[in-house]
Design a protein around this motif. Structure first.
Motif, PDB file in Angstrom:
ATOM      1  N   PHE A 205       0.836  -1.203   0.000  1.00 27.79           N
ATOM      2  CA  PHE A 205       0.000   0.000   0.000  1.00 27.79           C
ATOM      3  C   PHE A 205       0.875   1.260   0.000  1.00 27.79           C
ATOM      4  O   PHE A 205       0.628   2.208  -0.745  1.00 27.79           O
ATOM      5  CB  PHE A 205      -0.914  -0.006   1.232  1.00 27.79           C
ATOM      6  N   LEU A 206       1.916   1.265   0.818  1.00 30.80           N
ATOM      7  CA  LEU A 206       2.810   2.417   0.889  1.00 30.80           C
ATOM      8  C   LEU A 206       3.596   2.569  -0.408  1.00 30.80           C
ATOM      9  O   LEU A 206       3.856   3.693  -0.853  1.00 30.80           O
ATOM     10  CB  LEU A 206       3.768   2.267   2.073  1.00 30.80           C
ATOM     11  N   GLN A 207       3.960   1.443  -1.030  1.00 30.10           N
ATOM     12  CA  GLN A 207       4.677   1.498  -2.309  1.00 30.10           C
ATOM     13  C   GLN A 207       3.800   2.132  -3.390  1.00 30.10           C
ATOM     14  O   GLN A 207       4.279   2.952  -4.195  1.00 30.10           O
ATOM     15  CB  GLN A 207       5.104   0.101  -2.739  1.00 30.10           C
ATOM     16  N   ASP A 208       2.511   1.766  -3.409  1.00 35.25           N
ATOM     17  CA  ASP A 208       1.589   2.368  -4.378  1.00 35.25           C
ATOM     18  C   ASP A 208       1.496   3.874  -4.173  1.00 35.25           C
ATOM     19  O   ASP A 208       1.516   4.651  -5.142  1.00 35.25           O
ATOM     20  CB  ASP A 208       0.197   1.741  -4.244  1.00 35.25           C
ATOM     21  N   THR A 209       1.382   4.282  -2.919  1.00 35.50           N
ATOM     22  CA  THR A 209       1.307   5.714  -2.618  1.00 35.50           C
ATOM     23  C   THR A 209       2.584   6.417  -3.037  1.00 35.50           C
ATOM     24  O   THR A 209       2.557   7.525  -3.582  1.00 35.50           O
ATOM     25  CB  THR A 209       1.057   5.934  -1.112  1.00 35.50           C
ATOM     26  N   GLN A 210       3.705   5.758  -2.794  1.00 35.87           N
ATOM     27  CA  GLN A 210       4.999   6.330  -3.167  1.00 35.87           C
ATOM     28  C   GLN A 210       5.105   6.494  -4.685  1.00 35.87           C
ATOM     29  O   GLN A 210       5.615   7.511  -5.177  1.00 35.87           O
ATOM     30  CB  GLN A 210       6.117   5.431  -2.652  1.00 35.87           C
ATOM     31  N   ASN A 211       4.609   5.524  -5.427  1.00 40.52           N
ATOM     32  CA  ASN A 211       4.628   5.623  -6.893  1.00 40.52           C
ATOM     33  C   ASN A 211       3.791   6.800  -7.370  1.00 40.52           C
ATOM     34  O   ASN A 211       4.163   7.489  -8.340  1.00 40.52           O
ATOM     35  CB  ASN A 211       4.095   4.332  -7.515  1.00 40.52           C
ATOM     36  N   ARG A 212       2.661   7.040  -6.712  1.00 40.06           N
ATOM     37  CA  ARG A 212       1.807   8.167  -7.094  1.00 40.06           C
ATOM     38  C   ARG A 212       2.514   9.498  -6.852  1.00 40.06           C
ATOM     39  O   ARG A 212       2.445  10.409  -7.673  1.00 40.06           O
ATOM     40  CB  ARG A 212       0.490   8.104  -6.324  1.00 40.06           C
ATOM     41  N   VAL A 213       3.171   9.601  -5.708  1.00 40.80           N
ATOM     42  CA  VAL A 213       3.919  10.823  -5.397  1.00 40.80           C
ATOM     43  C   VAL A 213       5.061  11.011  -6.390  1.00 40.80           C
ATOM     44  O   VAL A 213       5.328  12.118  -6.860  1.00 40.80           O
ATOM     45  CB  VAL A 213       4.450  10.781  -3.949  1.00 40.80           C
ATOM     46  N   LYS A 214       5.747   9.914  -6.737  1.00 40.67           N
ATOM     47  CA  LYS A 214       6.860   9.986  -7.680  1.00 40.67           C
ATOM     48  C   LYS A 214       6.401  10.486  -9.051  1.00 40.67           C
ATOM     49  O   LYS A 214       7.098  11.271  -9.702  1.00 40.67           O
ATOM     50  CB  LYS A 214       7.522   8.613  -7.833  1.00 40.67           C
ATOM     51  N   SER A 215       5.229  10.024  -9.497  1.00 47.72           N
ATOM     52  CA  SER A 215       4.752  10.434 -10.826  1.00 47.72           C
ATOM     53  C   SER A 215       4.470  11.933 -10.859  1.00 47.72           C
ATOM     54  O   SER A 215       4.712  12.590 -11.881  1.00 47.72           O
ATOM     55  CB  SER A 215       3.490   9.643 -11.206  1.00 47.72           C
ATOM     56  N   ILE A 216       3.981  12.478  -9.748  1.00 46.91           N
ATOM     57  CA  ILE A 216       3.750  13.927  -9.682  1.00 46.91           C
ATOM     58  C   ILE A 216       5.084  14.663  -9.629  1.00 46.91           C
ATOM     59  O   ILE A 216       5.286  15.678 -10.310  1.00 46.91           O
ATOM     60  CB  ILE A 216       2.883  14.285  -8.455  1.00 46.91           C
ATOM     61  N   ARG A 217       6.007  14.144  -8.816  1.00 48.38           N
ATOM     62  CA  ARG A 217       7.318  14.794  -8.670  1.00 48.38           C
ATOM     63  C   ARG A 217       8.069  14.829  -9.996  1.00 48.38           C
ATOM     64  O   ARG A 217       8.709  15.832 -10.338  1.00 48.38           O
ATOM     65  CB  ARG A 217       8.149  14.056  -7.621  1.00 48.38           C
ATOM     66  N   LYS A 218       7.979  13.743 -10.760  1.00 54.45           N
ATOM     67  CA  LYS A 218       8.677  13.687 -12.035  1.00 54.45           C
ATOM     68  C   LYS A 218       8.118  14.708 -13.031  1.00 54.45           C
ATOM     69  O   LYS A 218       8.843  15.204 -13.904  1.00 54.45           O
ATOM     70  CB  LYS A 218       8.602  12.277 -12.616  1.00 54.45           C
ATOM     71  N   ALA A 219       6.814  15.022 -12.900  1.00 52.81           N
ATOM     72  CA  ALA A 219       6.228  16.039 -13.780  1.00 52.81           C
ATOM     73  C   ALA A 219       6.876  17.393 -13.527  1.00 52.81           C
ATOM     74  O   ALA A 219       7.234  18.118 -14.464  1.00 52.81           O
ATOM     75  CB  ALA A 219       4.718  16.115 -13.555  1.00 52.81           C
ATOM     76  N   TYR A 220       7.039  17.761 -12.258  1.00 46.36           N
ATOM     77  CA  TYR A 220       7.686  19.032 -11.931  1.00 46.36           C
ATOM     78  C   TYR A 220       9.172  19.000 -12.284  1.00 46.36           C
ATOM     79  O   TYR A 220       9.744  20.016 -12.671  1.00 46.36           O
ATOM     80  CB  TYR A 220       7.500  19.355 -10.451  1.00 46.36           C
ATOM     81  N   GLU A 221       9.760  17.825 -12.175  1.00 48.14           N
ATOM     82  CA  GLU A 221      11.167  17.672 -12.553  1.00 48.14           C
ATOM     83  C   GLU A 221      11.343  17.940 -14.041  1.00 48.14           C
ATOM     84  O   GLU A 221      12.271  18.651 -14.458  1.00 48.14           O
ATOM     85  CB  GLU A 221      11.612  16.253 -12.205  1.00 48.14           C
ATOM     86  N   LYS A 222      10.437  17.410 -14.867  1.00 50.85           N
ATOM     87  CA  LYS A 222      10.488  17.644 -16.301  1.00 50.85           C
ATOM     88  C   LYS A 222      10.160  19.097 -16.631  1.00 50.85           C
ATOM     89  O   LYS A 222      10.722  19.697 -17.561  1.00 50.85           O
ATOM     90  CB  LYS A 222       9.504  16.719 -17.034  1.00 50.85           C
ATOM     91  N   LEU A 223       9.251  19.662 -15.862  1.00 43.39           N
ATOM     92  CA  LEU A 223       8.838  21.044 -16.101  1.00 43.39           C
ATOM     93  C   LEU A 223      10.004  22.009 -15.909  1.00 43.39           C
ATOM     94  O   LEU A 223      10.160  22.972 -16.659  1.00 43.39           O
ATOM     95  CB  LEU A 223       7.696  21.403 -15.152  1.00 43.39           C
ATOM     96  N   LEU A 224      10.836  21.731 -14.919  1.00 40.29           N
ATOM     97  CA  LEU A 224      11.981  22.600 -14.638  1.00 40.29           C
ATOM     98  C   LEU A 224      13.027  22.555 -15.739  1.00 40.29           C
ATOM     99  O   LEU A 224      13.816  23.483 -15.896  1.00 40.29           O
ATOM    100  CB  LEU A 224      12.615  22.204 -13.294  1.00 40.29           C
ATOM    101  N   HIS A 225      13.054  21.482 -16.517  1.00 44.82           N
ATOM    102  CA  HIS A 225      14.018  21.350 -17.611  1.00 44.82           C
ATOM    103  C   HIS A 225      13.372  21.632 -18.969  1.00 44.82           C
ATOM    104  O   HIS A 225      13.997  21.436 -20.011  1.00 44.82           O
ATOM    105  CB  HIS A 225      14.634  19.941 -17.617  1.00 44.82           C
ATOM    106  N   SER A 226      12.128  22.102 -18.942  1.00 44.22           N
ATOM    107  CA  SER A 226      11.419  22.400 -20.183  1.00 44.22           C
ATOM    108  C   SER A 226      11.662  23.853 -20.582  1.00 44.22           C
ATOM    109  O   SER A 226      11.796  24.725 -19.726  1.00 44.22           O
ATOM    110  CB  SER A 226       9.913  22.158 -19.984  1.00 44.22           C
ATOM    111  N   PRO A 227      11.746  24.140 -21.898  1.00 46.64           N
ATOM    112  CA  PRO A 227      11.919  25.534 -22.340  1.00 46.64           C
ATOM    113  C   PRO A 227      10.789  26.429 -21.859  1.00 46.64           C
ATOM    114  O   PRO A 227      10.977  27.611 -21.612  1.00 46.64           O
ATOM    115  CB  PRO A 227      11.912  25.421 -23.875  1.00 46.64           C
ATOM    116  N   GLU A 228       9.594  25.861 -21.729  1.00 44.28           N
ATOM    117  CA  GLU A 228       8.448  26.600 -21.214  1.00 44.28           C
ATOM    118  C   GLU A 228       8.122  26.078 -19.823  1.00 44.28           C
ATOM    119  O   GLU A 228       8.288  24.902 -19.525  1.00 44.28           O
ATOM    120  CB  GLU A 228       7.234  26.411 -22.135  1.00 44.28           C
TER     121      GLU A 228
END
Length: 371
Positions: A205-228
């Protein structure tokens, strides 16, 4: 103001008697006609125009100008009316030849726009301006209306605006970095918590929650390296999510192969984060439940960027859902979350259970536009 009477005769395109013959006038039409017939109507419009302008005839003699133009050049109207602008000190000698060419074009019925000059103010200071002209005919008098824009002032405002935009982007970038950092801290705390858990269900259950948090975090990670700072490439984002899941569920070379076929699509966070979380949930579910131990398997992720919609497919060749399970009524938190996220982005989801399971999610671009 000179020639204002000539202008007033042409200020109205409405014929009162003609309108009255067609139908009775409304209150607003009566007010409009009364205003247009007023002697102060046109003068008020002209005097309150915030843009500098001057009116001259086809020989270059100035007929009229407004107060902003007086302020721009430092001369009063009485000092320039009736004088040829080619001979005024406003225009430096070196630029008069070019101005004469433009005047000849005006005489031939040709307008001239975006012409840049350097005006000399009365106090001797210089100012860079852009002039746009238009031809007008008033009671048989052919005239030229020249509007003036202070390039330096305009450039200064653009520079201030650009600085404001850059400052705002810096603040947004700082905010995104802080969000990404906080989500990373949450992920680390979950890792520490898992080490103290004894129940495998709680760990999952905690691993599933962690995966959900990771998917959101990776979006912001990609956003910071995006031209826009407003969009990310879903192809790169999805590969980042899948790479994390692969290392989580198959830390060593295993029996499950991940086949990724994704196309580029730049989209905003309102679409990419929910779709990324759906991808994470479905692939996690396949890794954990689709295959028997020591049996070779494959998970395939396909993402197509079509003209009017996005299409995401997650399919595996595993054992599928147990007999008698109703997917629409499934109370699993993960699948409930998937259905909720798909609804959030106005998508449609279909499930096929032939030779494993295949989830197809179609998201229209009409409401979730690609940027």
């Amino acid at each position: 103001m000179q020639d204002s009477k000539l202008l007033e005769k042409n200020s109205s395109n409405f014929n009162n008697s003609q309108i009255e013959k067609e139908r009775p006038l409304t209150a607003h039409e009566k007010l409009m006609l009364n205003i247009r017939s007023s002697s102060s109507y046109l003068n008020s419009l002209i005097d309150n125009n915030p843009d500098p302008w001057y009116l001259y005839d086809l020989k270059g003699f100035i007929v009229d100008c407004n107060h902003p133009f007086e302020e721009l050049i430092g001369y009063k109207k009485q000092e320039i009316i009736g004088k040829c602008f080619l001979k005024l000190k406003i225009l430096p000698l070196i630029q008069r030849a070019r101005a004469k060419i433009i005047l000849d074009k005006n005489s031939a019925g040709i307008i001239s726009n975006h012409d840049e000059y350097e005006f000399t103010r009365k106090d001797g200071s210089l100012i860079n301006v852009e002039i746009n002209t238009s031809l007008v005919e008033i009671d048989g008098h052919k005239l030229v209306m020249a509007t003036v824009r202070d390039i330096e002032n305009h450039a200064k405002k653009e520079e201030e605006f650009q600085k404001s935009v850059e400052s705002r982007e810096e603040m947004i970038e700082i905010l995104y970095k802080q969000i990404e950092k906080n989500l990373q801290i949450v992920t680390s705390l979950m890792n520490l918590q898992k080490a103290h858990m004894r129940d495998n269900k709680d760990v999952d259950f905690l691993q599933d929650t962690q995966n959900r948090v990771k998917s959101i975090r990776k979006a912001y990670e990609k956003l910071l390296h995006s031209p826009e700072l407003t969009q990310i490439n879903f192809s790169e984002y999805s590969k980042s999510i899948l790479s994390g899941l692969l290392s989580t569920y198959t830390p060593e070379p295993g029996n499950i192969r991940l086949d990724i076929q994704v196309e580029d699509a730049f989209m905003d966070l309102d679409t990419s984060i929910p779709l990324g979380m759906v991808l994470s949930e479905l692939v996690s579910n396949s890794f954990r439940h689709a295959f028997k131990s020591n049996v070779m398997g494959q998970i395939r992720v396909i993402f197509n960027n079509r003209d009017n919609y996005y299409l995401l497919k997650v399919q595996d060749n595993g054992k599928g859902f147990p007999d008698g399970v109703n997917f629409d009524r499934n109370t699993s938190l993960g699948l409930q979350l998937v259905k909720s996220l798909v609804k959030q982005i106005d998508g449609e989801m279909k499930l096929k259970l032939t030779g494993g399971s295949c989830f197809s999610i179609k998201v229209p671009k009409s409401k979730n536009k690609e940027i």
